[in-house]
Design a protein around this motif. Structure first.
Motif, PDB file in Angstrom:
ATOM      1  N   UNK A   1      -6.740  -4.656 -60.035  1.00 55.78           N
ATOM      2  CA  UNK A   1      -7.913  -5.428 -60.449  1.00 55.78           C
ATOM      3  C   UNK A   1      -7.663  -6.927 -60.455  1.00 55.78           C
ATOM      4  N   UNK A   2      -6.504  -7.349 -60.910  1.00 51.86           N
ATOM      5  CA  UNK A   2      -6.269  -8.795 -61.064  1.00 51.86           C
ATOM      6  C   UNK A   2      -6.226  -9.528 -59.728  1.00 51.86           C
ATOM      7  N   UNK A   3      -5.993  -8.805 -58.645  1.00 55.18           N
ATOM      8  CA  UNK A   3      -5.888  -9.449 -57.327  1.00 55.18           C
ATOM      9  C   UNK A   3      -7.054  -9.098 -56.409  1.00 55.18           C
ATOM     10  N   UNK A   4      -8.096  -8.480 -56.956  1.00 62.84           N
ATOM     11  CA  UNK A   4      -9.174  -7.983 -56.105  1.00 62.84           C
ATOM     12  C   UNK A   4     -10.076  -9.115 -55.602  1.00 62.84           C
TER      13      UNK A   4
ATOM     14  N   UNK B   1     -17.738   2.678 -61.067  1.00 63.54           N
ATOM     15  CA  UNK B   1     -19.048   2.347 -61.605  1.00 63.54           C
ATOM     16  C   UNK B   1     -18.884   1.101 -62.455  1.00 63.54           C
ATOM     17  N   UNK B   2     -19.635   0.059 -62.095  1.00 65.70           N
ATOM     18  CA  UNK B   2     -19.446  -1.250 -62.719  1.00 65.70           C
ATOM     19  C   UNK B   2     -18.575  -2.133 -61.844  1.00 65.70           C
ATOM     20  N   UNK B   3     -18.791  -2.048 -60.522  1.00 67.07           N
ATOM     21  CA  UNK B   3     -17.956  -2.818 -59.590  1.00 67.07           C
ATOM     22  C   UNK B   3     -18.056  -4.311 -59.833  1.00 67.07           C
ATOM     23  N   UNK B   4     -19.245  -4.787 -60.195  1.00 71.02           N
ATOM     24  CA  UNK B   4     -19.398  -6.214 -60.469  1.00 71.02           C
ATOM     25  C   UNK B   4     -18.484  -6.627 -61.624  1.00 71.02           C
TER      26      UNK B   4
ATOM     27  N   UNK C   1     -12.869  -9.023 -63.320  1.00 67.30           N
ATOM     28  CA  UNK C   1     -11.761  -8.868 -64.252  1.00 67.30           C
ATOM     29  C   UNK C   1     -12.126  -8.312 -65.605  1.00 67.30           C
ATOM     30  N   UNK C   2     -13.379  -7.885 -65.781  1.00 64.67           N
ATOM     31  CA  UNK C   2     -13.829  -7.342 -67.061  1.00 64.67           C
ATOM     32  C   UNK C   2     -13.351  -5.894 -67.237  1.00 64.67           C
ATOM     33  N   UNK C   3     -13.296  -5.391 -68.474  1.00 66.95           N
ATOM     34  CA  UNK C   3     -12.785  -4.037 -68.714  1.00 66.95           C
ATOM     35  C   UNK C   3     -13.828  -2.932 -68.606  1.00 66.95           C
ATOM     36  N   UNK C   4     -15.107  -3.269 -68.501  1.00 69.33           N
ATOM     37  CA  UNK C   4     -16.188  -2.274 -68.581  1.00 69.33           C
ATOM     38  C   UNK C   4     -16.526  -1.701 -67.197  1.00 69.33           C
TER      39      UNK C   4
END
Length: 278
Positions: A24-27, A86-89, A94-97
């Motif tokens: 996630x951090x490098x996406x 689900x919740x790709x945005x 970098x959000x957890x949801x």
């Protein structure tokens, strides 16, 4: 369904969640033709889950957001419907949801099984992993049998805190709801996290959240949580009061469902539907 095969699928979902969390951090976020967000992780997980489901359940249907598969077989014993993220945005920022969700319908198109894994969105812990197997009435949350306390269930009959998506404001006239709530002096709040599946399961696992109003979206945004909802004593219903069904429009034509969904107890759904309809 063979529980060992289901366990193997759950293990793959967990592995995919760990992979998504690590990357996630490098996406880098890209956009599809409809301007919705997509990432390389979405595609990678979709490919992994398709391969796993095909190897474990070769005679079943597969429907997912990112990759269209074989033709739908009405005779298949199960239909797997999944969203790789689900919740790709939220994920891309970098959000957890965000979460991975897999739903299972039986031959009659009834919700039978669910797997929802949110590696960074926990309930008094680091993650939320919720599941129920077909042909079982038991729901599990992070490895422990889960049910809703009767007092909390009664609280959900008159919803005060509701999860929803940002699109709701474009799909429902909120003024009648707000006016009626003010007149009845209900302390009413909306919560938005950015993931349809997290909105839905939050109405189960968080004691302060009573219901969900899910804006019109796609079958993979709702099916992965449906068996969890039903086995916990809640259900889906359109905001018009019409019964929700997995029809050809949703499954074969991959269209959005026509109206926002209410997720809650029977009394809770009636409470919200009466206020939405004025």
């Amino acid at each position: 369904m063979n529980i060992d095969l289901f366990d193997s699928l759950m293990a793959e979902v967990k592995d995919c969640g760990s992979f998504a969390k690590e990357t996630q951090k490098n996406i880098r976020r890209d956009f599809k033709s409809d301007n919705s967000v997509v990432t390389a992780t979405d595609i990678a997980i979709a490919e992994r889950l398709i391969a796993k489901i095909q190897s474990l359940f070769p005679d079943c249907n597969i429907i997912n957001e990112e990759i269209q598969g074989a033709a739908f077989d009405e005779r298949a014993p199960y239909t797997f419907i999944f969203d790789p993220i689900d919740g790709t945005d939220s994920y891309s920022q970098g959000l957890p949801s965000w979460c991975i969700g897999v739903g299972i319908l039986d031959r009659e198109r009834e919700a039978a099984g669910s797997i929802v894994y949110a590696p960074r969105f926990g309930n008094s812990c680091d993650e939320l992993f919720m599941w129920t197997a077909p042909e079982s009435d038991t729901v599990y949350l992070n490895g422990t049998e889960f049910s809703i306390d009767p007092d909390i269930m009664r609280q959900k009959d008159m919803p005060k805190q509701i999860t929803t998506g940002s699109d709701l404001l474009t799909q429902i006239d909120m003024q009648p709801i707000i006016r009626q709530l003010k007149e009845s002096s209900v302390d009413f709040k909306f919560r938005a996290f950015g993931s349809s599946l997290i909105h839905i399961v939050s109405a189960l696992v968080f004691c302060g959240i009573d219901a969900c109003i899910d804006p019109s979206c796609y079958v993979w945004d709702i099916a992965p949580a449906h068996a969890l909802v039903k086995k916990c004593g809640l259900d889906y219903q359109y905001c018009t009061g019409q019964e929700f069904r997995y029809d050809d429009s949703l499954l074969l034509q991959r269209k959005k469902f026509p109206e926002p969904l209410i997720v809650g107890t029977k009394k809770g759904r009636d409470f919200l539907i009466s206020r939405i309809r004025g």
